[in-house]
Design a protein around this motif. Structure first.
Motif, PDB file in Angstrom:
ATOM      1  N   LYS A 153       0.799  -1.051   0.053  1.00 27.72           N
ATOM      2  CA  LYS A 153       0.069   0.042  -0.002  1.00 27.72           C
ATOM      3  C   LYS A 153       0.917   1.260  -0.111  1.00 27.72           C
ATOM      4  CE  LYS A 153      -4.107  -1.797   2.200  1.00 27.72           C
ATOM      5  NZ  LYS A 153      -5.023  -1.647   3.409  1.00 27.72           N
TER       6      LYS A 153
ATOM      7  N   SER B  49       1.598   1.967  -3.714  1.00 27.70           N
ATOM      8  CA  SER B  49       0.330   2.928  -4.245  1.00 27.70           C
ATOM      9  C   SER B  49       0.056   4.362  -3.653  1.00 27.70           C
ATOM     10  CB  SER B  49      -0.779   1.995  -4.172  1.00 27.70           C
ATOM     11  OG  SER B  49      -0.369   0.769  -4.542  1.00 27.70           O
TER      12      SER B  49
ATOM     13  N   ARG C  55      -4.051  -8.530  -3.787  1.00 26.17           N
ATOM     14  CA  ARG C  55      -4.822  -7.231  -4.527  1.00 26.17           C
ATOM     15  C   ARG C  55      -3.669  -6.097  -4.328  1.00 26.17           C
ATOM     16  NH1 ARG C  55      -7.633  -3.333  -1.956  1.00 26.17           N
ATOM     17  NH2 ARG C  55      -8.831  -1.957  -3.303  1.00 26.17           N
ATOM     18  N   ASP C  56      -3.207  -5.712  -3.049  1.00 28.94           N
ATOM     19  CA  ASP C  56      -2.282  -4.586  -3.120  1.00 28.94           C
ATOM     20  C   ASP C  56      -0.912  -4.838  -3.699  1.00 28.94           C
ATOM     21  OD1 ASP C  56      -3.790  -3.122  -0.711  1.00 28.94           O
ATOM     22  OD2 ASP C  56      -3.505  -5.035   0.030  1.00 28.94           O
TER      23      ASP C  56
ATOM     24  N   LEU D 284      -1.943  -3.875  -7.525  1.00 30.67           N
ATOM     25  CA  LEU D 284      -2.045  -2.649  -7.293  1.00 30.67           C
ATOM     26  C   LEU D 284      -0.540  -1.843  -7.416  1.00 30.67           C
ATOM     27  CD1 LEU D 284      -5.058  -1.535  -4.860  1.00 30.67           C
ATOM     28  CD2 LEU D 284      -5.163  -1.641  -7.452  1.00 30.67           C
TER      29      LEU D 284
ATOM     30  N   ALA E  78       0.635  -1.837 -10.758  1.00 30.14           N
ATOM     31  CA  ALA E  78      -0.100  -0.958 -11.810  1.00 30.14           C
ATOM     32  C   ALA E  78       0.562   0.454 -11.539  1.00 30.14           C
ATOM     33  CB  ALA E  78      -1.490  -1.232 -11.277  1.00 30.14           C
ATOM     34  N   THR E  79       0.777   0.511 -10.252  1.00 27.53           N
ATOM     35  CA  THR E  79       1.487   1.966  -9.865  1.00 27.53           C
ATOM     36  C   THR E  79       2.877   2.060 -10.859  1.00 27.53           C
ATOM     37  OG1 THR E  79       0.418   2.205  -7.792  1.00 27.53           O
ATOM     38  CG2 THR E  79       2.019   3.560  -8.314  1.00 27.53           C
TER      39      THR E  79
ATOM     40  N   LYS F  71     -12.031  -8.522  -5.187  1.00 26.32           N
ATOM     41  CA  LYS F  71     -11.197  -7.272  -5.448  1.00 26.32           C
ATOM     42  C   LYS F  71      -9.938  -7.385  -5.867  1.00 26.32           C
ATOM     43  CE  LYS F  71     -13.481  -4.975  -1.287  1.00 26.32           C
ATOM     44  NZ  LYS F  71     -12.987  -4.085  -0.423  1.00 26.32           N
TER      45      LYS F  71
ATOM     46  N   ALA G  80      -8.771  -6.170  -9.723  1.00 31.83           N
ATOM     47  CA  ALA G  80      -7.429  -5.518  -9.974  1.00 31.83           C
ATOM     48  C   ALA G  80      -6.689  -5.928 -11.213  1.00 31.83           C
ATOM     49  CB  ALA G  80      -6.566  -5.510  -8.690  1.00 31.83           C
TER      50      ALA G  80
ATOM     51  N   ASP H 172      -8.204  -4.809 -14.359  1.00 29.76           N
ATOM     52  CA  ASP H 172      -7.872  -3.573 -14.859  1.00 29.76           C
ATOM     53  C   ASP H 172      -6.308  -3.453 -15.042  1.00 29.76           C
ATOM     54  OD1 ASP H 172     -10.345  -2.834 -14.097  1.00 29.76           O
ATOM     55  OD2 ASP H 172      -9.951  -2.331 -11.892  1.00 29.76           O
ATOM     56  N   LEU H 173      -5.527  -4.215 -14.393  1.00 29.43           N
ATOM     57  CA  LEU H 173      -4.060  -4.228 -14.792  1.00 29.43           C
ATOM     58  C   LEU H 173      -3.705  -4.670 -16.153  1.00 29.43           C
ATOM     59  CD1 LEU H 173      -1.176  -3.395 -13.904  1.00 29.43           C
ATOM     60  CD2 LEU H 173      -1.059  -5.695 -12.787  1.00 29.43           C
TER      61      LEU H 173
END
Length: 511
Positions: free
Chosen positions: A82, A85, A121-122, A125, A128-129, A159, A163, A166-167
């Protein structure tokens, strides 16, 4: 301080210690137990990270690297991902992610073996960042993590699955923008591998490589990923690439593995919905028999899924075109679909004339609330509606039963009564409040009034009358005989029994 707190995390127990811990009963966590100090300090770092100066970010990256190497505390891993992100939400953090992007790539690749399932999930993300700030010369990072993202599309956690989708879309847009892929820098690739240009077709080729995986789970995940990419980029892909995908999935539709076929059904539904007619219609000759082969399979809702696909086929290409390639059983299925559709139209027209245009607006509002994206509506749309309509149509053909009437009354909120004492109001917060709620209408018992005793002229009691024999009035007062107007049916007897055990004069505990 956080570094000293990390030393408090116990090392991974041995096999003998794990067996000893499994034999002992699990301890219930105390409700007032404080979180570990490392978790609290990490939360403070995540909150303050966007306000820190630029020179402190190397220390944050070192701290994150140290935490990600520990797999004993999944919650601490989640907080470390986290943090990555979180840095992208500030100007200094975004600048640090661009300047130290290569270090971040190496960190994410090295921490893949120790990544825990709760932090999936994190981690996605965080990847993705990193890709958002990825230079065009470092596109070799995308194929290095692509297999992990493809597998994540089959995650149980919704979730994490969202993710991953979306990635995939983010990777596609990044590859579509152009760049270079140095294949020699990809993990497990030969050092003499050439450098290729980044494009959308190259990205689809990398994803389709998973179709040759050794496990059905990998093949199914690859088909699901191609489905999402096809829905998002079908207008930008060349026709030859799309036709090759459709023909390949057509072959997998004949597989004996249900997990693979389930993903193929989703791909087929998206192809029929989103692709142009001139691409899909020539493939109906092989798609229709392949789908009919699973129309009698009840496991994993295959029968319902195949029926939904044929409904969309009939809606787009017509009954004649679809029925041209169907077998006798398939034609019966198509005929049933047409009849169900016509019955639904008739009911909808009757409801529209009775309630105006409010019905259609309510249905559209409900449909918008059900799905978060157009892709989910294309994959899962009309399944629940069609199943409910099918069950309703089958129920309409059968005569209504008492249980169905009671169910409808309960759903509509009708037929529920509160048995209340006229002298004392019902306390809904009491423990026996539910005993005063009934689905049958309560009968009000009127107290029997006192009758005046009959006497003669001398004032003596008279126990007989001239019209009837002696004791006739006593027998009438002793019991009430059933009259012809009383309810003597089975339902009346059931209601009388319910009234006897739940009525006002019934024996209840505590009274």
């Amino acid at each position: 301080m956080l570094g000293s707190s990390l030393h408090e995390i116990p090392s991974q127990p041995s096999s003998e210690e794990q067996q000893h811990q499994q034999q002992q009963p699990p301890k219930e966590p105390a409700s007032d137990q404080m979180p570990p100090t490392s978790h609290t300090l990490m939360d403070l770092i995540i909150t303050l990270s966007i306000y820190l100066p630029l020179q402190t970010f190397p220390h944050l990256l070192t701290l994150t690297s140290r935490i990600l190497s520990l797999n004993q505390d999944p919650q601490l891993q989640k907080k470390a991902y986290k943090l990555i992100s979180r840095l992208a939400t500030s100007a200094n953090g975004a600048l640090a992610l661009k300047t130290r992007n290569q270090d971040l790539q190496a960190l994410l690749l090295s921490s893949a073996p120790t990544a825990s399932a709760p932090a999936r999930r994190d981690r996605l993300l965080a990847i993705a960042t990193t890709i958002e700030h990825l230079p065009q010369a470092d596109f070799h990072f995308i194929p290095s993590v692509l297999s992990e993202v493809v597998i994540a599309t089959k995650e149980v956690n919704e979730k994490a699955r969202t993710a991953a989708f979306d990635l995939l879309v983010l990777m596609g847009w990044k590859m579509n923008a152009g760049g270079t892929i140095e294949q020699a820098k990809i993990l497990h690739m030969d050092a003499s591998a050439p450098t290729v240009g980044a494009s959308l077709e190259e990205f689809c080729t990398m994803v389709s490589a998973g179709l040759g995986g050794g496990t059905p789970h990998m093949v199914s995940a690859s088909i699901t990923s191609l489905t999402r990419i096809l829905y998002e980029f079908h207008a930008r892909l060349r026709r030859s690439v799309i036709e090759e995908f459709v023909s390949t999935i057509d072959l997998f539709l004949t597989s004996n593995n249900r997990e693979i076929v389930r993903s193929c059904l989703g791909f087929t539904k998206v192809a029929i919905t989103a692709l142009p007619k001139e691409i899909v219609e020539p493939r109906l000759q092989t798609l229709v028999p392949g789908l009919l082969g699973w129309s009698k399979e009840h496991k994993s809702r295959f029968r319902a899924k195949v029926k939904h696909i044929f409904e969309r086929m009939v809606r787009r290409f017509g009954v004649e075109v679809v029925g041209r390639y169907a077998t006798e059983d398939g034609k019966k299925l198509i005929h049933n679909i047409v009849k169900t559709k016509e019955r639904k139209k008739r009911k909808k027209s009757v409801a529209a004339t009775a309630a105006g245009d409010e019905v259609d607006e309510d249905e559209q509002a409900k449909r918008k609330k059900r799905f978060q994206s157009e892709y989910e509506e294309a994959i899962y749309g009309s399944e629940d509606d069609d199943e409910s309509n099918a069950s309703r149509s089958s129920d309409d053909d059968a005569p209504p039963t008492k249980s169905s009437k009671r169910g409808k009354a309960a759903k509509g909120g009708k037929g529920t009564y509160i048995i209340e004492d006229p002298d004392e109001p019902l306390d809904l917060l009491s423990a026996n409040a539910l005993t005063h709620i009934s689905t049958s209408k309560p009968v009000l018992f009127k107290p029997r009034g006192k009758t005046k005793a009959k006497t003669d002229v001398d004032g003596k009691l008279v126990f007989g009358t001239k019209d009837g024999g002696a004791g006739e009035d006593a027998e009438v007062d002793a019991m009430e005989m059933d009259e012809p107007g009383d309810d003597t049916t089975l339902e009346g007897g059931i209601n009388a029994y319910v009234e006897a055990i739940r009525g006002r004069d019934a024996v209840q505990r505590g009274r």
